[in-house]
Write an enzyme that holds these catalytic residues in place. Structure first.
Site, PDB file in Angstrom:
ATOM      1  N   ARG A  75       2.890 -20.295 -36.644  1.00  0.00           N
ATOM      2  CA  ARG A  75       4.588 -20.997 -36.413  1.00  0.00           C
ATOM      3  C   ARG A  75       5.285 -20.228 -37.300  1.00  0.00           C
ATOM      4  O   ARG A  75       4.352 -19.937 -38.593  1.00  0.00           O
ATOM      5  CB  ARG A  75       4.201 -22.417 -36.731  1.00  0.00           C
ATOM      6  CG  ARG A  75       5.296 -23.602 -37.159  1.00  0.00           C
ATOM      7  CD  ARG A  75       4.756 -24.758 -37.946  1.00  0.00           C
ATOM      8  NE  ARG A  75       5.600 -26.044 -37.831  1.00  0.00           N
ATOM      9  CZ  ARG A  75       6.589 -26.001 -38.467  1.00  0.00           C
ATOM     10  NH1 ARG A  75       6.241 -25.388 -40.182  1.00  0.00           N
ATOM     11  NH2 ARG A  75       7.171 -26.987 -38.434  1.00  0.00           N
TER      12      ARG A  75
ATOM     13  N   SER B 249       5.111 -32.259 -29.018  1.00  0.00           N
ATOM     14  CA  SER B 249       5.362 -32.799 -29.916  1.00  0.00           C
ATOM     15  C   SER B 249       6.088 -34.321 -29.740  1.00  0.00           C
ATOM     16  O   SER B 249       7.201 -34.032 -29.349  1.00  0.00           O
ATOM     17  CB  SER B 249       6.303 -31.906 -31.047  1.00  0.00           C
ATOM     18  OG  SER B 249       5.053 -31.236 -32.169  1.00  0.00           O
TER      19      SER B 249
ATOM     20  N   LYS C  41       7.199 -30.200 -43.100  1.00  0.00           N
ATOM     21  CA  LYS C  41       7.936 -29.512 -42.073  1.00  0.00           C
ATOM     22  C   LYS C  41       9.354 -29.913 -42.788  1.00  0.00           C
ATOM     23  O   LYS C  41       9.735 -31.025 -43.310  1.00  0.00           O
ATOM     24  CB  LYS C  41       7.285 -30.704 -41.243  1.00  0.00           C
ATOM     25  CG  LYS C  41       8.305 -30.727 -39.666  1.00  0.00           C
ATOM     26  CD  LYS C  41       7.911 -31.674 -39.020  1.00  0.00           C
ATOM     27  CE  LYS C  41       8.940 -30.930 -37.529  1.00  0.00           C
ATOM     28  NZ  LYS C  41       8.342 -31.689 -36.436  1.00  0.00           N
TER      29      LYS C  41
HETATM   30  N1  TZP Z   1       5.093 -31.790 -37.082  1.00  0.00           N
HETATM   31  C1  TZP Z   1       4.332 -32.818 -37.591  1.00  0.00           C
HETATM   32  S1  TZP Z   1       4.419 -33.028 -38.946  1.00  0.00           S
HETATM   33  C2  TZP Z   1       4.161 -31.131 -39.578  1.00  0.00           C
HETATM   34  C3  TZP Z   1       4.560 -30.912 -38.035  1.00  0.00           C
HETATM   35  C4  TZP Z   1       4.486 -29.078 -37.935  1.00  0.00           C
HETATM   36  C5  TZP Z   1       3.714 -30.367 -40.618  1.00  0.00           C
HETATM   37  C6  TZP Z   1       1.899 -30.397 -40.492  1.00  0.00           C
HETATM   38  O1  TZP Z   1       1.613 -29.574 -42.106  1.00  0.00           O
HETATM   39  P1  TZP Z   1       0.757 -29.992 -42.968  1.00  0.00           P
HETATM   40  O2  TZP Z   1       0.997 -29.221 -43.709  1.00  0.00           O
HETATM   41  O3  TZP Z   1      -0.670 -29.942 -42.396  1.00  0.00           O
HETATM   42  O4  TZP Z   1       1.007 -32.106 -43.007  1.00  0.00           O
END
Ligand code: TZP
Ligand code: MG
Length: 249
Positions: free
Chosen positions: A74, A143, A172
């Site tokens: 990502r 997603s 995010k």
């Molecule tokens: N999509 C929804 S939450 C998220 C993404 C890419 C971030 C997840 O990262 P983390 O650090 O595991 O909360």
């Protein structure tokens, strides 16, 4: 395209490529049944370029040595050529280790990199558009952040559906509202596709998420920002493999 299949309460993914079989659920499954193990790995590590302190290939190598078999790259701000370059290296490395590798957001880069699949969000190309670019033999994950999006995704040919943020996340930008394990429990019976839970999932609560109905748990910060990411990944794999999947699974 990978077709979800249904039978005897078993849900999984039917690969159209023989070698895909060895790429799924590398950590094994408590039940030992082939079809049950024929699903996404319970741990899905997202290599977020913003959080990586070493070259992505180095951290990927360490994580795969620790048993991680499902990875995504990502890179939200990197130029396309740079992302493609890193993604190519990661795909090659993953395939040497029998791991499955996704590229986030960009089906074009996933295709060119030789990745196993692409993960698209609500603002990216649609599942069908991503499929048109990446072809029928690779995976498309999507997603979702609420019931309506989830139901829409369930009606597509997506290979898995991600739902989140399950818990509060800082990884995010502008995250959607937290959905909690409650929504996961409600959504579980609505599809036979694998569900990936994402967002704020820390080691302490990872098993709970599988027990609420997720097939796989996607993690960024609790692994990448840990003092020792491979050791943390090992702990996740141990806990996730010991978790009991939801009854309606
Ligand atoms: N999509 C929804 S939450 C998220 C993404 C890419 C971030 C997840 O990262 P983390 O650090 O595991 O909360
Ligand atoms: Mg996206």
């Amino acid at each position: 395209m990978l077709v979800g299949f249904l039978g005897c309460g078993v849900r999984g993914i039917l690969p159209s490529r023989d070698n895909l079989r060895s790429k799924v659920n590398g950590e094994g499954h408590a039940n030992g049944d082939f079809f049950l193990s024929f699903a996404l790995s319970r741990l899905y590590v997202i290599l977020d370029a913003a959080l990586i302190r070493e070259p992505a290939t180095e951290i990927a190598r360490q994580l795969m040595d620790a048993g991680v078999r499902l990875l995504q790259y990502r890179a939200k701000t990197a130029p396309a050529r740079e992302t493609l370059d890193v993604a190519k290296q990661l795909a090659e490395l993953a395939h040497k280790q029998g791991a499955t590798f996704f590229v986030n957001d960009r089906p074009d880069l996933a295709y060119l990199a030789g990745a196993d699949g692409v993960h698209v969000g609500q603002d990216d190309l649609s599942v069908e558009q991503a499929r048109a670019i990446i072809g029928p033999d690779r995976w498309v994950g999507v997603s979702t952040h609420n019931r309506q999006q989830f139901q829409r995704a369930a009606a597509t040919l997506a290979d898995y559906i991600a739902i989140g943020p399950i818990f509060s996340t800082t990884s995010k930008a502008n995250p959607d509202p937290v959905v909690g394990t409650e929504l996961l429990r409600e959504l579980r019976p609505l599809t036979t596709k694998p569900i990936v839970a994402i967002g704020g999932i820390r080691l302490e609560r990872a098993a709970e998420v599988i027990e609420a109905g997720a097939d796989s748990v996607a993690v960024i910060s609790d692994i990448l920002a840990a003092p020792n990411p491979p050791q943390q990944a090992r702990k996740f794999i141990e806990r996730l493999n010991a978790a009991r999947p939801a009854a309606n699974h």
